[in-house]
Design an enzyme around this catalytic site. Structure first.
Site, PDB file in Angstrom:
ATOM      1  N   GLU A 316       1.405  -1.199   0.304  1.00 21.24           N
ATOM      2  CA  GLU A 316      -0.148  -0.396  -0.035  1.00 21.24           C
ATOM      3  C   GLU A 316       0.674   1.542  -0.352  1.00 21.24           C
ATOM      4  O   GLU A 316       1.103   2.026   0.550  1.00 21.24           O
ATOM      5  CB  GLU A 316      -0.899  -0.103   1.435  1.00 21.24           C
ATOM      6  CG  GLU A 316      -1.271  -0.961   1.716  1.00 21.24           C
ATOM      7  CD  GLU A 316      -2.751  -1.387   2.850  1.00 21.24           C
ATOM      8  OE1 GLU A 316      -2.112  -1.200   3.635  1.00 21.24           O
ATOM      9  OE2 GLU A 316      -3.533  -0.815   2.743  1.00 21.24           O
ATOM     10  N   GLY A 318       2.099   4.646  -0.929  1.00 20.23           N
ATOM     11  CA  GLY A 318       0.870   6.827  -0.265  1.00 20.23           C
ATOM     12  C   GLY A 318       2.065   7.329  -1.101  1.00 20.23           C
ATOM     13  O   GLY A 318       2.757   7.092  -2.337  1.00 20.23           O
ATOM     14  N   ARG A 319       2.916   7.431   0.214  1.00 15.62           N
ATOM     15  CA  ARG A 319       4.087   8.395  -0.178  1.00 15.62           C
ATOM     16  C   ARG A 319       4.936   8.405  -1.953  1.00 15.62           C
ATOM     17  O   ARG A 319       5.786   8.740  -1.729  1.00 15.62           O
ATOM     18  CB  ARG A 319       5.042   8.952   0.958  1.00 15.62           C
ATOM     19  CG  ARG A 319       6.123   9.613   0.941  1.00 15.62           C
ATOM     20  CD  ARG A 319       7.031   9.322   2.421  1.00 15.62           C
ATOM     21  NE  ARG A 319       6.078   8.792   3.373  1.00 15.62           N
ATOM     22  CZ  ARG A 319       5.976   9.940   4.926  1.00 15.62           C
ATOM     23  NH1 ARG A 319       6.464  11.060   3.860  1.00 15.62           N
ATOM     24  NH2 ARG A 319       5.153   9.452   5.420  1.00 15.62           N
ATOM     25  N   ARG A 359       3.930  19.629   6.816  1.00 11.70           N
ATOM     26  CA  ARG A 359       5.420  18.386   8.393  1.00 11.70           C
ATOM     27  C   ARG A 359       6.172  18.853   8.634  1.00 11.70           C
ATOM     28  O   ARG A 359       6.424  17.713   9.681  1.00 11.70           O
ATOM     29  CB  ARG A 359       5.274  17.252   7.124  1.00 11.70           C
ATOM     30  CG  ARG A 359       4.467  16.619   6.039  1.00 11.70           C
ATOM     31  CD  ARG A 359       4.803  15.094   5.155  1.00 11.70           C
ATOM     32  NE  ARG A 359       5.289  15.153   5.771  1.00 11.70           N
ATOM     33  CZ  ARG A 359       6.491  14.509   5.625  1.00 11.70           C
ATOM     34  NH1 ARG A 359       7.523  15.087   5.044  1.00 11.70           N
ATOM     35  NH2 ARG A 359       7.539  12.967   5.958  1.00 11.70           N
ATOM     36  N   TYR A 363       6.282  17.485  12.603  1.00 10.61           N
ATOM     37  CA  TYR A 363       7.239  15.997  12.472  1.00 10.61           C
ATOM     38  C   TYR A 363       9.104  16.153  11.936  1.00 10.61           C
ATOM     39  O   TYR A 363       9.893  15.741  12.264  1.00 10.61           O
ATOM     40  CB  TYR A 363       7.347  14.909  11.341  1.00 10.61           C
ATOM     41  CG  TYR A 363       6.028  14.648  11.023  1.00 10.61           C
ATOM     42  CD1 TYR A 363       5.452  14.064  12.107  1.00 10.61           C
ATOM     43  CD2 TYR A 363       5.468  14.616   9.677  1.00 10.61           C
ATOM     44  CE1 TYR A 363       3.915  13.099  11.435  1.00 10.61           C
ATOM     45  CE2 TYR A 363       4.053  13.874   9.064  1.00 10.61           C
ATOM     46  CZ  TYR A 363       3.524  13.464   9.940  1.00 10.61           C
ATOM     47  OH  TYR A 363       2.460  12.990  10.152  1.00 10.61           O
ATOM     48  N   CYS A 390       0.537  32.557  12.035  1.00 13.59           N
ATOM     49  CA  CYS A 390       0.926  32.872  13.107  1.00 13.59           C
ATOM     50  C   CYS A 390       1.536  32.322  14.271  1.00 13.59           C
ATOM     51  O   CYS A 390       1.078  31.918  15.366  1.00 13.59           O
ATOM     52  CB  CYS A 390       0.165  34.011  13.893  1.00 13.59           C
ATOM     53  SG  CYS A 390      -0.323  35.275  12.964  1.00 13.59           S
ATOM     54  N   TYR A 420       1.090  13.831   1.306  1.00 12.34           N
ATOM     55  CA  TYR A 420       0.961  14.891   3.242  1.00 12.34           C
ATOM     56  C   TYR A 420       1.225  15.717   3.001  1.00 12.34           C
ATOM     57  O   TYR A 420       0.917  16.749   4.075  1.00 12.34           O
ATOM     58  CB  TYR A 420       1.561  14.333   4.510  1.00 12.34           C
ATOM     59  CG  TYR A 420       1.454  12.274   3.436  1.00 12.34           C
ATOM     60  CD1 TYR A 420       0.310  11.750   4.392  1.00 12.34           C
ATOM     61  CD2 TYR A 420       2.521  11.990   3.554  1.00 12.34           C
ATOM     62  CE1 TYR A 420      -0.062  10.509   4.178  1.00 12.34           C
ATOM     63  CE2 TYR A 420       2.197   9.777   3.458  1.00 12.34           C
ATOM     64  CZ  TYR A 420       1.106   9.510   3.933  1.00 12.34           C
ATOM     65  OH  TYR A 420       0.489   8.050   3.972  1.00 12.34           O
TER      66      TYR A 420
HETATM   67  C1  LIG Z   1      -0.618   5.474   5.469  1.00 13.98           C
HETATM   68  C2  LIG Z   1      -0.907   4.607   5.310  1.00 13.98           C
HETATM   69  C3  LIG Z   1       0.070   3.346   4.538  1.00 13.98           C
HETATM   70  C4  LIG Z   1       1.259   4.851   3.006  1.00 13.98           C
HETATM   71  O1  LIG Z   1       1.749   5.090   3.696  1.00 13.98           O
HETATM   72  P1  LIG Z   1       3.696   5.822   3.285  1.00 13.98           P
HETATM   73  O2  LIG Z   1       4.022   5.945   4.456  1.00 13.98           O
HETATM   74  O3  LIG Z   1       2.457   6.963   2.783  1.00 13.98           O
HETATM   75  O4  LIG Z   1       3.156   4.491   1.808  1.00 13.98           O
HETATM   76  C5  LIG Z   1      -0.659   2.300   3.841  1.00 13.98           C
HETATM   77  N1  LIG Z   1      -1.589   2.235   4.337  1.00 13.98           N
HETATM   78  C6  LIG Z   1      -1.813   2.152   5.495  1.00 13.98           C
HETATM   79  C7  LIG Z   1      -2.755   1.124   6.384  1.00 13.98           C
HETATM   80  C8  LIG Z   1      -1.665   3.175   6.614  1.00 13.98           C
HETATM   81  O5  LIG Z   1      -2.410   3.729   7.674  1.00 13.98           O
END
Ligand SMILES: *Cc1c(COP(=O)(O)O)cnc(C)c1O
Length: 462
Positions: A316, A318-319, A359, A363, A390, A420
């Site tokens: 999965e 994303g980033r 971010r 972080y 501010c 993000y």
């Molecule tokens: C956030 C998340 C991802 C994606 O994480 P990345 O760091 O963006 O690859 C995949 N699976 C689950 C369950 C998540 O919570």
């Protein structure tokens, strides 16, 4: 996502790494950090073949620019590397209808974790059977909708959710495919991972505490739920596969226990997302092909040892797909040299900040940026790029070398802001959120338009 460990957030002294001056030409674009189409032509940054001054003139600043070709290439790269398995793009990193269509066209599945993200996906015409619904506190309405819309997978996160989803399935007369989210006691960030027996966090069912096994037993007793596999997500911005190895080992252990206790061999194993990207020089992202091979090898070995059939793998990202494809364009508003006690730091204020990139504040994330609207041979100055909000923590790029002739009106481009940033954007200080603009083949297309003050005032009904 992690909370950054406590510590001095913005050191009072200049960072040692910067005392020697910049390692590279300030006009250079490190190809591991910038989108594939990023070039300098006559000194000016171009994205998707378009001069950023034209992008700023047409779309305003701040603006988040996504390199469509780069996004598609990364998505395709994942699909090819994990052929025979499934790649779910994690929509929370950034999702719009356009992006959902790219994800579909490149053959990926999609993760959503709220009704809002599900709405975007469905409005884009994304096939519901290729959507997985996540979340540690999905509402009853979200569960009902997942059942009614025939969402392909629901990833179960608590005992109460098992009962709620089973009731919705029964009401609709459907069987819902589910995975159980297992907390495996592995936490991975960057080059390190920690493997523990216990998990002290809100997601999933603990493996070591026996909750995961209990959840399996409860799901198997529900006629409306079809248990198809196990899921685990160990962290984010990971540069090393060893955490995945421990996670896979522990998950296969549970697969074996399920076979022994229930006589059921689960067909799917989802190892989550979290692969890291390069935000600054020296970050070394893993090669997707190599990661896929390694994960497959680990799971195959573990399953062979356990006498289990090898399940279908899912990941999965994303980033790793959207992050490097995004660049934020800002206009410089003020340039202010400040004495730190150990030298001069120049605060460069831009027309956005923590409302479009949380971010750094959240972080202590690192970013880099360049002067984008022209090249410069001026000597470098140590700069901190700050926003217009501010909060003194409203920092976009904490430490960066910029040409010392940077002036108001110049455009700055911050790299690797695709993930993000827009998805976490806020209206702090009543700031309308920036647009997201796709670029490809010298054409720019607005995916999400800029918010206006009228948009904000529409909600103010008192
Ligand atoms: C956030 C998340 C991802 C994606 O994480 P990345 O760091 O963006 O690859 C995949 N699976 C689950 C369950 C998540 O919570």
């Amino acid at each position: 996502m992690r909370a950054h460990p406590a510590g001095p957030r913005h050191a009072e002294v200049l960072p040692a790494a910067h005392l020697g001056g910049p390692a590279t030409d300030l006009n250079e674009l490190d190809p591991t950090i910038w989108p594939r189409s990023a070039t300098r032509e006559n000194g000016v940054l171009h994205l998707g073949g378009i001069d950023v001054r034209d992008l700023a003139a047409e779309h305003g600043t701040p603006a988040i620019v996504l390199d469509e070709g780069d996004f598609r290439a990364r998505a395709r790269g994942y699909a090819e590397a994990f052929a025979g398995g499934d790649v779910f793009y994690a929509g929370k990193a950034f999702l719009s209808r356009g992006v959902a269509r790219w994800v579909d066209e490149e053959g990926l599945h999609l993760d959503v974790c709220t009704g809002g993200e599900l709405t975007v996906a469905l409005k884009a015409g994304f096939p519901p059977e290729k959507i997985a619904l996540h979340g540690n506190n999905k509402s009853r309405a979200e569960l009902k909708r997942a059942v009614d819309e025939n969402v392909g997978r629901v990833v179960l996160d608590s005992y109460v959710e098992i009962v709620r989803l089973a009731a919705e399935a029964q009401r609709a007369g459907k069987t819902v495919k589910v995975l159980i989210r297992v907390t495996v006691g592995v936490e991975a960030h960057t080059h390190e991972y920690i493997a523990t027996a216990h998990e002290d966090q809100k997601f999933g069912f603990s493996l070591s505490g026996g909750e995961a096994a209990e959840a399996v037993a409860r799901v198997l007793r529900q006629p409306g739920l079809e248990l198809v596999g196990l899921h685990s997500h160990i962290g984010s911005q990971i540069f090393d596969t060893s955490g995945f190895e421990v996670s896979a080992h522990r998950l296969v252990g549970l697969l074996r226990q399920i076979r022994d206790e229930h006589g059921v061999e689960l067909p799917e194993l989802d190892l989550g997302g979290g692969l890291g990207i390069a935000y600054v020089g020296g970050d070394t992202p893993l090669d997707v092909g190599a990661v896929a091979k390694e994960l497959r090898r680990i799971v195959e070995t573990e399953c062979t040892n356990a006498g289990l059939p090898v399940p279908r793998l899912a990941v999965e990202p994303g980033r790793a797909i959207v992050g490097p494809t995004g660049v934020t364009l800002y206009e410089v508003g003020t340039v202010k040299p400040v004495e730190t006690g150990s030298g001069t730091r120049t605060y460069v204020s831009v027309d956005g900040g923590m409302s479009d990139n949380l971010r750094t504040a959240l972080y202590d994330a690192e970013y880099t940026c360049v002067l984008a609207s022209r090249a410069s041979d001026a000597p470098p100055m140590l700069a901190r790029v700050v926003g217009r909000h501010c909060e003194s923590g409203d920092v976009v790029v904490k430490d960066v070398w910029l040409p010392s002739d940077t002036v108001p009106g110049d455009l700055l481009a911050v790299a690797a802001t695709g993930a993000y940033c827009r998805s976490m954007a806020s209206n702090y200080n009543h700031t309308p959120r920036p647009p997201v603009v796709a670029v490809a083949d010298r054409t720019s297309t607005v995916l999400v338009r800029r918010e206006t003050e009228d948009d904000l005032m529409r909600l103010d009904v008192g």
